[in-house]
Write an enzyme that holds these catalytic residues in place. Structure first.
Site, mmCIF file in Angstrom:
data_model
loop_
_atom_site.group_PDB
_atom_site.id
_atom_site.type_symbol
_atom_site.label_atom_id
_atom_site.label_comp_id
_atom_site.label_asym_id
_atom_site.label_seq_id
_atom_site.Cartn_x
_atom_site.Cartn_y
_atom_site.Cartn_z
ATOM 1 N N ARG A 1 0.825 -1.202 0.000
ATOM 2 C CA ARG A 1 0.000 0.000 0.000
ATOM 3 C C ARG A 1 0.862 1.255 0.000
ATOM 4 O O ARG A 1 0.496 2.262 -0.574
ATOM 5 C CB ARG A 1 -0.918 -0.007 1.220
ATOM 6 C CG ARG A 1 -1.780 1.219 1.323
ATOM 7 C CD ARG A 1 -2.458 1.305 2.662
ATOM 8 N NE ARG A 1 -3.515 0.335 2.811
ATOM 9 C CZ ARG A 1 -3.852 -0.218 3.971
ATOM 10 N NH1 ARG A 1 -3.193 0.063 5.063
ATOM 11 N NH2 ARG A 1 -4.844 -1.075 4.038
ATOM 12 N N TYR A 2 1.986 1.205 0.703
ATOM 13 C CA TYR A 2 2.893 2.349 0.789
ATOM 14 C C TYR A 2 4.088 2.084 -0.107
ATOM 15 O O TYR A 2 4.490 0.929 -0.276
ATOM 16 C CB TYR A 2 3.378 2.522 2.233
ATOM 17 C CG TYR A 2 2.263 2.706 3.237
ATOM 18 C CD1 TYR A 2 1.546 3.901 3.269
ATOM 19 C CD2 TYR A 2 1.935 1.703 4.132
ATOM 20 C CE1 TYR A 2 0.526 4.076 4.198
ATOM 21 C CE2 TYR A 2 0.919 1.873 5.059
ATOM 22 C CZ TYR A 2 0.219 3.066 5.086
ATOM 23 O OH TYR A 2 -0.788 3.241 6.001
ATOM 24 N N ARG B 1 7.426 0.005 1.583
ATOM 25 C CA ARG B 1 7.346 -1.167 2.457
ATOM 26 C C ARG B 1 6.132 -2.023 2.120
ATOM 27 O O ARG B 1 5.119 -1.507 1.661
ATOM 28 C CB ARG B 1 7.302 -0.752 3.936
ATOM 29 C CG ARG B 1 6.175 0.219 4.292
ATOM 30 C CD ARG B 1 6.620 1.103 5.457
ATOM 31 N NE ARG B 1 5.557 1.877 6.062
ATOM 32 C CZ ARG B 1 5.118 3.040 5.592
ATOM 33 N NH1 ARG B 1 5.600 3.530 4.476
ATOM 34 N NH2 ARG B 1 4.159 3.698 6.223
ATOM 35 N N CYS C 1 -2.747 -17.821 14.100
ATOM 36 C CA CYS C 1 -2.188 -17.121 15.254
ATOM 37 C C CYS C 1 -2.055 -18.104 16.411
ATOM 38 O O CYS C 1 -2.670 -19.169 16.414
ATOM 39 C CB CYS C 1 -3.090 -15.978 15.679
ATOM 40 S SG CYS C 1 -3.367 -14.785 14.360
ATOM 41 N N CYS D 1 -7.707 -12.954 18.991
ATOM 42 C CA CYS D 1 -8.206 -11.809 19.741
ATOM 43 C C CYS D 1 -9.590 -11.465 19.226
ATOM 44 O O CYS D 1 -9.807 -11.407 18.015
ATOM 45 C CB CYS D 1 -7.265 -10.621 19.546
ATOM 46 S SG CYS D 1 -5.526 -11.114 19.697
ATOM 47 N N CYS E 1 -9.934 -8.518 16.727
ATOM 48 C CA CYS E 1 -8.969 -8.516 15.611
ATOM 49 C C CYS E 1 -9.528 -7.842 14.357
ATOM 50 O O CYS E 1 -10.624 -8.147 13.908
ATOM 51 C CB CYS E 1 -8.587 -9.952 15.272
ATOM 52 S SG CYS E 1 -7.481 -10.037 13.851
ATOM 53 N N ARG F 1 -8.409 -8.293 11.456
ATOM 54 C CA ARG F 1 -8.400 -9.260 10.360
ATOM 55 C C ARG F 1 -9.210 -10.498 10.724
ATOM 56 O O ARG F 1 -8.945 -11.592 10.243
ATOM 57 C CB ARG F 1 -6.961 -9.690 10.033
ATOM 58 C CG ARG F 1 -6.123 -8.581 9.474
ATOM 59 C CD ARG F 1 -5.021 -9.132 8.563
ATOM 60 N NE ARG F 1 -4.187 -8.035 8.109
ATOM 61 C CZ ARG F 1 -3.044 -7.681 8.701
ATOM 62 N NH1 ARG F 1 -2.569 -8.356 9.728
ATOM 63 N NH2 ARG F 1 -2.350 -6.667 8.235
ATOM 64 N N ASP G 1 -10.388 -0.677 14.647
ATOM 65 C CA ASP G 1 -10.911 -0.705 13.280
ATOM 66 C C ASP G 1 -12.371 -1.157 13.277
ATOM 67 O O ASP G 1 -12.864 -1.711 14.257
ATOM 68 C CB ASP G 1 -10.065 -1.654 12.423
ATOM 69 C CG ASP G 1 -8.667 -1.108 12.211
ATOM 70 O OD1 ASP G 1 -8.552 0.060 11.812
ATOM 71 O OD2 ASP G 1 -7.686 -1.849 12.463
ATOM 72 N N ASP H 1 -6.272 3.586 11.066
ATOM 73 C CA ASP H 1 -6.192 3.046 9.722
ATOM 74 C C ASP H 1 -7.509 3.438 9.054
ATOM 75 O O ASP H 1 -8.578 2.951 9.459
ATOM 76 C CB ASP H 1 -6.008 1.518 9.773
ATOM 77 C CG ASP H 1 -5.085 1.039 8.682
ATOM 78 O OD1 ASP H 1 -5.158 1.598 7.564
ATOM 79 O OD2 ASP H 1 -4.296 0.103 8.937
ATOM 80 N N LYS I 1 -2.782 4.668 7.028
ATOM 81 C CA LYS I 1 -2.824 5.070 8.442
ATOM 82 C C LYS I 1 -2.486 6.548 8.581
ATOM 83 O O LYS I 1 -1.629 7.049 7.875
ATOM 84 C CB LYS I 1 -1.780 4.275 9.230
ATOM 85 C CG LYS I 1 -2.067 2.797 9.362
ATOM 86 C CD LYS I 1 -1.061 2.184 10.340
ATOM 87 C CE LYS I 1 -1.184 0.674 10.399
ATOM 88 N NZ LYS I 1 -0.753 0.015 9.160
#
Ligand SMILES: *Cc1c(COP(=O)(O)O)cnc(C)c1O
Ligand code: SF4
Length: 335
Positions: free
Chosen positions: A81-82, A85, A94, A98, A101, A103, A266, A303, A310
Site C-alpha cells: 500500500r505504501y 514497504r 495465530c 483476539c 482482531c 483481520r 478498526d 487506519d 494510516k
C-alpha cells in the site's frame, strides 16, 4: 468446539455459541489462562480472548475488510500500500485469537476450511515480488502471526530477505512473546539473530499480560540485538483509561520495549462493544502527554476505513497560527 473449551468459556461468563465460534476462531494459551484473574465482564485479559454475545451485534458501518488490504494485494500473501514497504503474510494462523482482531474475517481456521498457510511455491512467488520491486526498503512479516512458523520455516524466509540487497529492514509483528512466550525457543531466538536490522513489534494491550515468562522472553530476544517495539489497540473497557495505559507503557519501556503505535479500533464485524470515539482517544492521549516520559508515548493511529492508509490522531496543541497550549492547558505564543 470441544467440551473443555466450552466449559471454560462459560465458566468465565463468555458465549460458546456455535455460530459465533465457527465464524471467528477461538484459541488461547496456558500463559493467557494463567494471567486471567476474573471473568469476561471485568478482566482486561479475558475480555480480549473470551467470546462474548456482544460479537453477534454487527453494525451497519462495520466492514469485512476494514482496512482494505484486498485492493493492495499484487500477489498472494503480499500487501503493498505504501511505496517503500510491504506486508508479507506467510500464514493466517495465530497462537491465540483476539476477539477485536481487525483481520478476524481472514485469520484462523473457518467453519469447514483449514487455516491458510502459504505453500512453498506461494512463498517463492511473494519473495519474487519483493526481489523484483526495488522500491521495497522494508518487509513487515505479519499475518496471522509469523512466529507460529517453525524456526526452520521462518529462518528460510529471513535468509531470503537478507539476501535481497534493497531490503534493508525486516520487521515482525507478533503476539507470541506476550501470548505464548514458550514458542520463542532457543532455536527461534537463534533464527531471529540477523545481520540486517530486525525490529520485533509485540502486540500487547494491558500490563496484566506481562508475567515472568513474558519478561524472560523479552530479555532473551533483546540479547540477540533485535530492536523491540510494541503496538496496542485502544479498547473500551480494557485499556481506555490514561492510568491503565501509563502503567502498560511504563512497564514496556522498563523492559526495553518502545511503545510504537496505539491503534484506534478498526471497524471489524461484531466489535462495536470495544470501540470508543476518536475524541475520547485524544482525551486519553492528552492526559498522557507531559506526565509520561516521551519514550513511553506511542503515536495514536487510525487506519482509514477502505484502505487509504494510516494517519496519526495526535491531539492538536496549536490554536490559530501562533497560540500553543502546554500539557497543563496554559496558552503561550510562539513567534
Ligand atoms: C500498517 C501497515 C504498514 C506499516 O505502517 P507503518 O506506519 O510503517 O508502521 C505497512 N503496510 C500496510 C499495508 C499497513 O497496513
Ligand atoms: S494475534 Fe493479531 S492477527 Fe492474530 S487474532 Fe490477534 S490481533 Fe488478529
Amino acid at each position: 468446539m470441544n467440551k473443555k473449551n466450552k466449559d471454560y468459556i462459560e465458566s468465565l461468563g463468555g458465549s460458546a455459541d456455535e455460530a459465533l465460534l465457527s465464524r471467528y476462531a477461538y484459541k488461547i494459551s496456558s500463559t493467557i489462562e494463567n494471567v486471567i484473574e476474573t471473568d469476561v465482564q471485568s478482566d482486561p485479559v479475558a475480555a480480549q480472548y473470551i467470546p462474548h454475545d456482544a460479537e453477534l451485534n454487527i453494525t451497519d458501518d462495520e466492514l469485512l475488510d476494514p482496512i482494505g488490504d484486498e485492493a493492495h494485494t499484487p500477489v498472494k500473501g503480499i500487501v503493498h500500500r505504501y511505496p517503500d514497504r510491504v506486508l508479507f503474510k506467510p500464514a493466517n494462523v495465530c497462537a491465540v485469537y483476539c476477539r477485536y482482531c481487525f483481520r478476524r474475517e481472514m485469520v484462523g481456521p473457518k467453519a469447514g476450511a483449514p487455516a491458510d498457510i502459504l505453500s512453498d511455491s506461494e512463498i517463492e512467488a511473494a519473495l519474487d515480488y519483493i526481489r523484483t520491486t526495488p522500491e521495497i526498503w522494508e518487509v513487515i512479516l505479519t499475518g496471522g502471526d509469523p512466529l507460529v512458523l517453525s524456526p526452520r520455516n521462518l529462518g528460510r524466509i529471513l535468509d531470503a530477505l537478507e539476501a535481497i540487497d534493497h531490503v534493508k529492514v525486516i520487521r515482525i509483528h507478533s503476539r507470541v512473546p506476550i501470548a505464548d512466550p514458550s514458542r520463542l525457543s532457543a532455536a527461534m531466538i537463534e533464527t531471529l539473530t540477523r545481520d540486517k536490522a530486525l525490529y520485533l513489534v509485540v502486540h500487547i494491550n494491558h500490563a496484566q499480560e506481562i508475567n515472568d515468562d513474558v519478561r524472560n522472553c523479552l530479555r532473551s530476544v533483546k540479547k540477540t540485538g533485535v530492536s523491540l517495539l510494541s503496538q496496542s489497540v485502544l479498547l473500551r473497557g480494557i485499556n481506555d483509561k490514561a492510568e491503565t495505559l501509563a502503567r502498560l507503557f511504563r512497564a514496556l519501556v522498563a523492559l526495553g520495549v518502545k511503545p510504537y503505535y496505539l491503534h484506534h479500533p478498526d471497524l471489524a464485524p461484531g466489535t462495536s462493544h470495544f470501540r470508543l470515539t476518536i475524541a475520547q482517544g485524544q482525551e486519553i492521549m492528552r492526559a498522557l502527554q507531559g506526565r509520561l516520559s516521551g519514550l513511553a508515548i506511542p503515536t495514536y493511529m487510525l487506519d482509514i476505513p477502505g484502505g487509504a492508509g494510516k494517519v496519526p490522531l495526535t491531539p492538536c496543541y496549536i490554536e490559530g497560527d501562533t497560540m500553543i497550549r502546554d500539557y497543563k492547558g496554559n496558552a503561550h505564543h510562539y513567534g
